[in-house]
Design a protein around this motif. Structure first.
Motif, PDB file in Angstrom:
ATOM      1  N   ASP A 265       0.829  -1.206   0.000  1.00 17.38           N
ATOM      2  CA  ASP A 265       0.000   0.000   0.000  1.00 17.38           C
ATOM      3  C   ASP A 265       0.864   1.257   0.000  1.00 17.38           C
ATOM      4  OD1 ASP A 265      -2.448  -1.359   0.072  1.00 17.38           O
ATOM      5  OD2 ASP A 265      -2.324  -1.605   2.242  1.00 17.38           O
ATOM      6  N   SER A 266       0.260   2.335  -0.456  1.00 12.26           N
ATOM      7  CA  SER A 266       0.923   3.637  -0.456  1.00 12.26           C
ATOM      8  C   SER A 266       0.401   4.469   0.712  1.00 12.26           C
ATOM      9  CB  SER A 266       0.636   4.378  -1.761  1.00 12.26           C
ATOM     10  OG  SER A 266       0.977   5.737  -1.645  1.00 12.26           O
ATOM     11  N   TYR A 267       1.306   5.141   1.410  1.00 13.99           N
ATOM     12  CA  TYR A 267       0.919   5.991   2.532  1.00 13.99           C
ATOM     13  C   TYR A 267       1.161   7.468   2.222  1.00 13.99           C
ATOM     14  CZ  TYR A 267       1.282   1.417   4.758  1.00 13.99           C
ATOM     15  OH  TYR A 267       1.144   0.084   5.050  1.00 13.99           O
ATOM     16  N   ALA A 268       1.347   7.791   0.957  1.00 14.32           N
ATOM     17  CA  ALA A 268       1.630   9.174   0.573  1.00 14.32           C
ATOM     18  C   ALA A 268       0.519  10.116   1.021  1.00 14.32           C
ATOM     19  CB  ALA A 268       1.832   9.272  -0.935  1.00 14.32           C
ATOM     20  N   ALA A 269      -0.729   9.691   0.863  1.00 20.29           N
ATOM     21  CA  ALA A 269      -1.847  10.557   1.250  1.00 20.29           C
ATOM     22  C   ALA A 269      -1.894  10.759   2.759  1.00 20.29           C
ATOM     23  CB  ALA A 269      -3.159   9.959   0.745  1.00 20.29           C
ATOM     24  N   MET A 270      -1.536   9.729   3.517  1.00 15.68           N
ATOM     25  CA  MET A 270      -1.500   9.870   4.978  1.00 15.68           C
ATOM     26  C   MET A 270      -0.430  10.880   5.383  1.00 15.68           C
ATOM     27  SD  MET A 270      -2.074   6.251   6.901  1.00 15.68           S
ATOM     28  CE  MET A 270      -3.601   5.325   6.717  1.00 15.68           C
ATOM     29  N   PHE A 271       0.741  10.779   4.749  1.00 15.24           N
ATOM     30  CA  PHE A 271       1.805  11.739   5.045  1.00 15.24           C
ATOM     31  C   PHE A 271       1.361  13.153   4.676  1.00 15.24           C
ATOM     32  CE2 PHE A 271       4.741   8.035   5.011  1.00 15.24           C
ATOM     33  CZ  PHE A 271       5.400   8.284   6.199  1.00 15.24           C
ATOM     34  N   ALA A 272       0.643  13.290   3.572  1.00 13.57           N
ATOM     35  CA  ALA A 272       0.172  14.608   3.150  1.00 13.57           C
ATOM     36  C   ALA A 272      -0.787  15.197   4.176  1.00 13.57           C
ATOM     37  CB  ALA A 272      -0.506  14.509   1.784  1.00 13.57           C
ATOM     38  N   LEU A 273      -1.666  14.359   4.727  1.00 12.86           N
ATOM     39  CA  LEU A 273      -2.580  14.828   5.770  1.00 12.86           C
ATOM     40  C   LEU A 273      -1.811  15.270   7.016  1.00 12.86           C
ATOM     41  CD1 LEU A 273      -5.640  12.395   5.726  1.00 12.86           C
ATOM     42  CD2 LEU A 273      -5.618  14.832   5.198  1.00 12.86           C
ATOM     43  N   CYS A 274      -0.806  14.486   7.378  1.00  6.60           N
ATOM     44  CA  CYS A 274       0.039  14.860   8.530  1.00  6.60           C
ATOM     45  C   CYS A 274       0.665  16.221   8.309  1.00  6.60           C
ATOM     46  CB  CYS A 274       1.129  13.812   8.745  1.00  6.60           C
ATOM     47  SG  CYS A 274       0.549  12.220   9.354  1.00  6.60           S
ATOM     48  N   ASP A 275       1.221  16.425   7.126  1.00  6.65           N
ATOM     49  CA  ASP A 275       1.883  17.699   6.827  1.00  6.65           C
ATOM     50  C   ASP A 275       0.891  18.858   6.869  1.00  6.65           C
ATOM     51  OD1 ASP A 275       4.304  16.446   6.540  1.00  6.65           O
ATOM     52  OD2 ASP A 275       4.213  16.311   4.359  1.00  6.65           O
ATOM     53  N   ALA A 276      -0.334  18.626   6.383  1.00  6.15           N
ATOM     54  CA  ALA A 276      -1.347  19.680   6.406  1.00  6.15           C
ATOM     55  C   ALA A 276      -1.716  20.050   7.838  1.00  6.15           C
ATOM     56  CB  ALA A 276      -2.586  19.223   5.631  1.00  6.15           C
ATOM     57  N   ILE A 277      -1.870  19.050   8.694  1.00  5.59           N
ATOM     58  CA  ILE A 277      -2.217  19.305  10.097  1.00  5.59           C
ATOM     59  C   ILE A 277      -1.088  20.047  10.803  1.00  5.59           C
ATOM     60  CG2 ILE A 277      -2.644  18.188  12.323  1.00  5.59           C
ATOM     61  CD1 ILE A 277      -4.075  15.963  10.730  1.00  5.59           C
ATOM     62  N   LEU A 278       0.142  19.619  10.575  1.00  4.23           N
ATOM     63  CA  LEU A 278       1.282  20.274  11.205  1.00  4.23           C
ATOM     64  C   LEU A 278       1.387  21.734  10.762  1.00  4.23           C
ATOM     65  CD1 LEU A 278       3.818  17.340  10.769  1.00  4.23           C
ATOM     66  CD2 LEU A 278       2.828  18.112  12.932  1.00  4.23           C
ATOM     67  N   ALA A 279       1.154  21.986   9.475  1.00  6.14           N
ATOM     68  CA  ALA A 279       1.196  23.361   8.969  1.00  6.14           C
ATOM     69  C   ALA A 279       0.080  24.196   9.584  1.00  6.14           C
ATOM     70  CB  ALA A 279       1.072  23.357   7.443  1.00  6.14           C
ATOM     71  N   ALA A 280      -1.106  23.597   9.761  1.00  4.04           N
ATOM     72  CA  ALA A 280      -2.227  24.319  10.357  1.00  4.04           C
ATOM     73  C   ALA A 280      -1.945  24.661  11.827  1.00  4.04           C
ATOM     74  CB  ALA A 280      -3.502  23.484  10.248  1.00  4.04           C
ATOM     75  N   ILE A 281      -1.293  23.753  12.538  1.00  2.00           N
ATOM     76  CA  ILE A 281      -0.947  24.010  13.940  1.00  2.00           C
ATOM     77  C   ILE A 281      -0.022  25.222  14.039  1.00  2.00           C
ATOM     78  CG2 ILE A 281       0.308  23.106  15.944  1.00  2.00           C
ATOM     79  CD1 ILE A 281      -0.694  20.323  15.126  1.00  2.00           C
ATOM     80  N   ILE A 282       0.933  25.297  13.141  1.00  2.00           N
ATOM     81  CA  ILE A 282       1.852  26.441  13.129  1.00  2.00           C
ATOM     82  C   ILE A 282       1.089  27.731  12.880  1.00  2.00           C
ATOM     83  CG2 ILE A 282       3.799  27.485  11.903  1.00  2.00           C
ATOM     84  CD1 ILE A 282       4.795  24.621  11.356  1.00  2.00           C
ATOM     85  N   ASN A 283       0.104  27.685  11.983  1.00  2.00           N
ATOM     86  CA  ASN A 283      -0.700  28.876  11.699  1.00  2.00           C
ATOM     87  C   ASN A 283      -1.540  29.288  12.899  1.00  2.00           C
ATOM     88  OD1 ASN A 283       0.247  29.066   9.078  1.00  2.00           O
ATOM     89  ND2 ASN A 283      -1.486  27.976   8.173  1.00  2.00           N
ATOM     90  N   HIS A 284      -2.045  28.309  13.649  1.00  4.54           N
ATOM     91  CA  HIS A 284      -2.917  28.600  14.781  1.00  4.54           C
ATOM     92  C   HIS A 284      -2.148  29.077  16.014  1.00  4.54           C
ATOM     93  CE1 HIS A 284      -6.338  27.217  12.626  1.00  4.54           C
ATOM     94  NE2 HIS A 284      -6.069  25.920  12.708  1.00  4.54           N
ATOM     95  N   ALA A 285      -0.900  28.646  16.177  1.00  5.64           N
ATOM     96  CA  ALA A 285      -0.138  29.000  17.390  1.00  5.64           C
ATOM     97  C   ALA A 285       1.306  29.347  17.038  1.00  5.64           C
ATOM     98  CB  ALA A 285      -0.195  27.849  18.391  1.00  5.64           C
ATOM     99  N   PRO A 286       1.532  30.377  16.236  1.00  9.03           N
ATOM    100  CA  PRO A 286       2.889  30.697  15.787  1.00  9.03           C
ATOM    101  C   PRO A 286       3.862  31.049  16.904  1.00  9.03           C
ATOM    102  CG  PRO A 286       1.362  32.475  15.266  1.00  9.03           C
ATOM    103  CD  PRO A 286       0.532  31.326  15.712  1.00  9.03           C
ATOM    104  N   LYS A 287       3.393  31.749  17.949  1.00  9.27           N
ATOM    105  CA  LYS A 287       4.297  32.154  19.027  1.00  9.27           C
ATOM    106  C   LYS A 287       4.755  30.942  19.833  1.00  9.27           C
ATOM    107  CE  LYS A 287       2.497  36.857  19.577  1.00  9.27           C
ATOM    108  NZ  LYS A 287       1.866  37.841  20.511  1.00  9.27           N
ATOM    109  N   VAL A 288       3.833  30.054  20.118  1.00 10.01           N
ATOM    110  CA  VAL A 288       4.183  28.842  20.866  1.00 10.01           C
ATOM    111  C   VAL A 288       5.160  28.002  20.067  1.00 10.01           C
ATOM    112  CG1 VAL A 288       3.292  26.680  21.808  1.00 10.01           C
ATOM    113  CG2 VAL A 288       2.008  28.804  22.123  1.00 10.01           C
ATOM    114  N   VAL A 289       4.890  27.842  18.798  1.00  6.51           N
ATOM    115  CA  VAL A 289       5.760  27.043  17.934  1.00  6.51           C
ATOM    116  C   VAL A 289       7.153  27.669  17.831  1.00  6.51           C
ATOM    117  CG1 VAL A 289       6.114  26.248  15.571  1.00  6.51           C
ATOM    118  CG2 VAL A 289       3.852  26.067  16.615  1.00  6.51           C
ATOM    119  N   ARG A 290       7.219  28.988  17.692  1.00  3.13           N
ATOM    120  CA  ARG A 290       8.513  29.672  17.607  1.00  3.13           C
ATOM    121  C   ARG A 290       9.307  29.478  18.887  1.00  3.13           C
ATOM    122  NH1 ARG A 290      12.389  30.578  14.670  1.00  3.13           N
ATOM    123  NH2 ARG A 290      10.938  31.280  13.059  1.00  3.13           N
TER     124      ARG A 290
END
Length: 317
Positions: A265-290
């Motif tokens: 099986d391919s997990y490329a789509a799962m990795f893409a979802l992970c990356d999208a969530i991680l990017a969204a977290i950075i957008n929601h809490a930039p100061k905490v992430v920094r």
């Protein structure tokens, strides 16, 4: 039969109307969730879910007899799930059953590889297939739920986030847990071994369990899900198009296309979802992430994590 579902972060029930807006192409067993059934329809749903996969072979009459009702009720039940009639529901069940029973050795006997193809040609085939997987996954994802999850992970720093994966799903789980731990506190990657009991000793209803389960669930993952649900811990599952019932019952379900040109099986789509969530977290809490990024970099420098030219290690000293 209405299965309670909660919204990440606030513990409130998701109203039935909100749950009904899920993509219409959900597999049949997953459609059982969030539907308000009559008493007769509840019995039919139980016959279907408890008797699966054998239930996929039943006729409308057999279903009616098993649930002590009439064939007309079976037809109404199928329509409530979004099908024209029971025949269409049964056909969809057969597709889901074949997906569950498919294993790499079986797929090896189905598709005979073209031995004349070069590795470069196969690479182009892989890329084309992954594009199809990503497009199909985008069409299956409820973006509202994805953003809800991202916001909880970004803003609810008090709860613990447990991450686990079955077999090869652990690869995606490890990737997600490692990156998520750099963005927020309280992330624990679970090892589905004899040490699992020790790792979830402090799990509570305020926490979140995120699982990655492509294709087939392991007994240890099913046990973990059962324990989490007994505690009231919310469960998020990233899986394939046709998840087994125990996975489909998760509070938040994200299905991905896992087709591949090889037997695996391919997990490329799962990795893409992970990356999208991680990017969204950075957008929601930039100061905490920094702040966490700066702290991590300082620790790396203190512990001499990274190789540098001219260092004593590099010079062999």
């Amino acid at each position: 039969m209405e299965v309670p579902t909660t919204t990440p972060g606030d513990g409130h029930k998701v109203p039935p109307a909100a749950r009904s807006r899920r993509p219409p192409e959900l597999p049949p067993l997953a459609r059982l969730r969030g539907v308000r059934f009559t008493a007769v329809e509840t019995r039919l749903a139980e016959v279907l879910s408890r008797g699966y996969p054998e239930a996929a072979l039943l006729s409308a009459r057999s279903m009616a007899i098993a649930a002590d009702t009439s064939p007309a009720s079976v037809t109404r039940f199928a329509r409530k799930l979004g099908y024209e009639d029971f025949a269409e529901l049964r056909a969809d069940l057969a597709v889901e059953m074949r997906a569950h029973l498919t294993s790499p050795p079986k797929r090896l006997t189905v598709d005979v590889p073209d031995r004349r193809k070069t590795a470069g040609a196969l690479l182009r085939d892989v890329i084309a297939r992954e594009k199809e997987n990503l497009d199909a996954t985008a069409g299956m994802i409820d973006e509202r739920l994805l953003d809800t999850l991202s916001r909880r992970l970004a803003q609810d720093s008090r709860s613990l986030v447990y991450v686990a994966g079955s077999k090869k799903g652990r690869i995606v789980a490890g990737y997600f847990a490692m990156q998520l731990a750099q963005l927020r506190r309280g992330v624990q990657l679970l090892d589905l071994s004899e040490l699992l009991a020790d790792q979830i000793l402090d799990m509570t209803a305020d926490d979140l369990l995120v699982v990655f389960e492509p294709r087939r669930a392991t007994a240890s993952l099913v046990g973990l899900l059962a324990e989490a649900r007994s505690l009231g811990t919310q469960v998020v599952a990233f899986t394939d198009e046709h998840p087994p019932g125990v996975i489909a019952e998760s509070d938040l379900l994200f299905r991905t296309k896992v087709d591949a040109i090889s037997v695996f099986d391919s997990y490329a789509a799962m990795f893409a979802l992970c990356d999208a969530i991680l990017a969204a977290i950075i957008n929601h809490a930039p100061k905490v992430v920094r702040a966490r990024a700066d702290r991590l970099e300082a620790l790396n420098a203190t512990l001499s994590t990274w190789y540098q030219e001219g260092s004593p290690t590099a010079d062999g000293g």
